[in-house]
Write an enzyme that holds these catalytic residues in place. Sequence first.
Site, mmCIF file in Angstrom:
data_model
loop_
_atom_site.group_PDB
_atom_site.id
_atom_site.type_symbol
_atom_site.label_atom_id
_atom_site.label_comp_id
_atom_site.label_asym_id
_atom_site.label_seq_id
_atom_site.Cartn_x
_atom_site.Cartn_y
_atom_site.Cartn_z
ATOM 1 N N TYR A 68 20.088 145.636 123.761
ATOM 2 C CA TYR A 68 21.525 145.362 123.619
ATOM 3 C C TYR A 68 21.766 143.987 122.988
ATOM 4 O O TYR A 68 22.728 143.793 122.251
ATOM 5 C CB TYR A 68 22.241 145.518 124.968
ATOM 6 C CG TYR A 68 22.495 146.985 125.291
ATOM 7 C CD1 TYR A 68 21.558 147.732 126.015
ATOM 8 C CD2 TYR A 68 23.623 147.633 124.806
ATOM 9 C CE1 TYR A 68 21.758 149.078 126.266
ATOM 10 C CE2 TYR A 68 23.842 148.989 125.054
ATOM 11 C CZ TYR A 68 22.900 149.710 125.773
ATOM 12 O OH TYR A 68 23.098 151.051 125.997
ATOM 13 N N ARG A 71 21.526 144.595 119.364
ATOM 14 C CA ARG A 71 22.757 145.185 118.866
ATOM 15 C C ARG A 71 23.865 144.137 118.831
ATOM 16 O O ARG A 71 24.667 144.091 117.890
ATOM 17 C CB ARG A 71 23.174 146.379 119.729
ATOM 18 C CG ARG A 71 22.285 147.594 119.543
ATOM 19 C CD ARG A 71 22.783 148.806 120.318
ATOM 20 N NE ARG A 71 24.158 149.137 120.004
ATOM 21 C CZ ARG A 71 24.921 149.904 120.802
ATOM 22 N NH1 ARG A 71 24.429 150.382 121.939
ATOM 23 N NH2 ARG A 71 26.162 150.194 120.474
ATOM 24 N N ASN A 103 33.803 152.135 120.908
ATOM 25 C CA ASN A 103 32.831 151.155 120.419
ATOM 26 C C ASN A 103 32.728 149.977 121.370
ATOM 27 O O ASN A 103 33.690 149.630 122.068
ATOM 28 C CB ASN A 103 33.233 150.651 119.022
ATOM 29 C CG ASN A 103 33.291 151.788 118.010
ATOM 30 O OD1 ASN A 103 32.687 152.839 118.209
ATOM 31 N ND2 ASN A 103 34.049 151.594 116.949
ATOM 32 N N ASP A 105 31.643 147.052 120.131
ATOM 33 C CA ASP A 105 31.737 145.832 119.322
ATOM 34 C C ASP A 105 33.168 145.303 119.410
ATOM 35 O O ASP A 105 34.074 146.002 119.859
ATOM 36 C CB ASP A 105 31.331 146.123 117.857
ATOM 37 C CG ASP A 105 32.283 147.087 117.143
ATOM 38 O OD1 ASP A 105 31.819 148.090 116.577
ATOM 39 O OD2 ASP A 105 33.512 146.832 117.159
ATOM 40 N N HIS A 120 34.082 152.424 126.650
ATOM 41 C CA HIS A 120 32.648 152.351 126.966
ATOM 42 C C HIS A 120 32.186 150.918 127.146
ATOM 43 O O HIS A 120 31.005 150.617 126.974
ATOM 44 C CB HIS A 120 31.835 153.052 125.862
ATOM 45 C CG HIS A 120 32.129 154.517 125.796
ATOM 46 N ND1 HIS A 120 31.835 155.282 124.682
ATOM 47 C CD2 HIS A 120 32.713 155.368 126.677
ATOM 48 C CE1 HIS A 120 32.207 156.535 124.896
ATOM 49 N NE2 HIS A 120 32.748 156.616 126.107
ATOM 50 N N THR A 197 34.759 159.263 114.703
ATOM 51 C CA THR A 197 34.033 159.709 115.891
ATOM 52 C C THR A 197 33.567 161.148 115.711
ATOM 53 O O THR A 197 34.231 161.956 115.079
ATOM 54 C CB THR A 197 34.896 159.589 117.172
ATOM 55 O OG1 THR A 197 34.104 159.961 118.304
ATOM 56 C CG2 THR A 197 36.144 160.459 117.105
ATOM 57 N N SER A 198 32.395 161.429 116.283
ATOM 58 C CA SER A 198 31.845 162.793 116.161
ATOM 59 C C SER A 198 32.491 163.719 117.180
ATOM 60 O O SER A 198 32.278 164.930 117.140
ATOM 61 C CB SER A 198 30.327 162.761 116.379
ATOM 62 O OG SER A 198 30.049 162.194 117.655
HETATM 63 N N1 APR Z 1 34.138 156.234 108.063
HETATM 64 C C1 APR Z 1 34.552 157.130 108.995
HETATM 65 N N2 APR Z 1 33.707 157.865 109.753
HETATM 66 C C2 APR Z 1 32.390 157.690 109.517
HETATM 67 C C3 APR Z 1 31.882 156.786 108.556
HETATM 68 C C4 APR Z 1 32.817 156.038 107.813
HETATM 69 N N3 APR Z 1 32.420 155.159 106.872
HETATM 70 N N4 APR Z 1 30.513 156.854 108.578
HETATM 71 C C5 APR Z 1 30.195 157.769 109.529
HETATM 72 N N5 APR Z 1 31.312 158.281 110.094
HETATM 73 C C6 APR Z 1 31.439 159.283 111.157
HETATM 74 C C7 APR Z 1 30.290 160.258 111.243
HETATM 75 O O1 APR Z 1 30.547 161.362 110.377
HETATM 76 C C8 APR Z 1 30.362 160.677 112.712
HETATM 77 O O2 APR Z 1 31.252 161.786 112.871
HETATM 78 O O3 APR Z 1 31.427 158.575 112.377
HETATM 79 C C9 APR Z 1 30.979 159.457 113.409
HETATM 80 C C10 APR Z 1 29.999 158.708 114.286
HETATM 81 O O4 APR Z 1 29.646 159.569 115.333
HETATM 82 P P1 APR Z 1 28.655 159.011 116.461
HETATM 83 O O5 APR Z 1 27.511 158.310 115.816
HETATM 84 O O6 APR Z 1 28.395 160.159 117.393
HETATM 85 O O7 APR Z 1 29.506 157.874 117.201
HETATM 86 P P2 APR Z 1 30.628 158.081 118.295
HETATM 87 O O8 APR Z 1 31.440 159.320 118.029
HETATM 88 O O9 APR Z 1 31.367 156.805 118.391
HETATM 89 O O10 APR Z 1 29.756 158.299 119.649
HETATM 90 C C11 APR Z 1 30.478 158.373 120.855
HETATM 91 O O11 APR Z 1 28.373 158.282 122.056
HETATM 92 O O12 APR Z 1 26.290 157.333 122.313
HETATM 93 C C12 APR Z 1 27.574 157.355 122.809
HETATM 94 O O13 APR Z 1 28.628 155.586 123.912
HETATM 95 C C13 APR Z 1 28.205 155.996 122.648
HETATM 96 O O14 APR Z 1 30.492 155.427 122.136
HETATM 97 C C14 APR Z 1 29.399 156.241 121.730
HETATM 98 C C15 APR Z 1 29.677 157.715 121.950
#
Ligand code: APR
Length: 252
Positions: A68, A71, A103, A105, A120, A197-198
Site C-alpha cells: 500500500y 501504491r 478509489n 486516492d 473504500h 468503474t467495472s
Molecule cells: N476512462 C474511463 N474508464 C476507464 C479508463 C479511462 N481512461 N480506463 C479504464 N477504464 C475503465 C475500465 O474499462 C474498467 O471498466 O475503468 C474500469 C476499472 O474497473 P476496475 O479496475 O474493476 O476498478 P473499479 O471498478 O474501481 O474496482 C472496484 O474493486 O478491487 C476493488 O476496492 C477495489 O475500489 C475497487 C473496486
Amino acid sequence: AFTTPAELLDVLAGARRLCVFSGAGVSAESGIATFRQPDTGLWSRFDPLMLATLEAFQRDPALVWGWYEWRRAAVLRAQPNPAHHAIAGLAARLPQVCVVTQNVDDLHERAGARDVVHLHGSLEAARCSRCAAPYAHPAGIPAVTQGGERMPPPACAACGGPVRPGVVWFGESLPMQAWARAEALAREADVFLCVGTSGLVYPAASLPQQAARAGAAVIQVNPDATPLDGCARWNLRGPAGAVMPALLAALG
Ligand code: APR
C-alpha cells in the site's frame, strides 16, 4: 472530438442533484493502475488474497504495508487528470454535485472536488489495527520502489499496535457513515454519472441501480461495456479524460 447527445446535455444542464460515482478508471489517465484491466490491472499482477484482506495483513503485515505504501507513492507522484478537473468543474457549474468514489486516492480532492465520499477508505487514512488511532504519514514519498517490497508497518504512538492501511479490504464492511450517505445521495440524485468503474464489486455497484430505481437519469462513461450498461440511459464509450471535459465544455 466527442459529440454529446443533445438530450443528454439538457438532462445534465438541468441536474439539481448530481451524484458522480467513480472507480479506478477515472484515475487511469493519471497513470494509476486499475484493478481489472488485462495485464496492467493490479489483480492480474498481484493476488488480492495476499494483499487486500485482513488475514493477509495479519499473516504478513510488512508485505501488505509495503504494497500500500508503493501504491501511495504512485498517487503522490501522480497528478489529477482532465477527468478529475472536469468533475470538480461540474460542481462549480451545477447547484449540487457530490462525488462518491471507490478509489482510495485523493485525486478528486486535489482537483478541487469538495464533497467526496470514500466508500473504500483512503490511502491517506491509515490507522492503528488495534486501537484505531489515526496515523499521520510522515511528509514525503515513501521509499518503496516496487510492489511486493516489504516495509514493516509503523507502531501506533498510542498503543504500540501495528498501523494498517486505511482502506476497505475484501471481506470487510464499508465505513457505515460513508455507505449510508452514498445510498442517500444515490436515491436523491436526479442525475447519476458513473465514471470508470467495472461495476463488479458490491455493495458499491448497487448504487447505480438504486439511483435508477429512484428515478435518476443514469449516465455511464467507460471505454468498455460493463454490467451497468443496462441501467444507464446513455453509455458514453470513451476515456474519462476526453469525455468529461467535453461534457463540461458542452454545458457552456
Ligand atoms: N476512462 C474511463 N474508464 C476507464 C479508463 C479511462 N481512461 N480506463 C479504464 N477504464 C475503465 C475500465 O474499462 C474498467 O471498466 O475503468 C474500469 C476499472 O474497473 P476496475 O479496475 O474493476 O476498478 P473499479 O471498478 O474501481 O474496482 C472496484 O474493486 O478491487 C476493488 O476496492 C477495489 O475500489 C475497487 C473496486
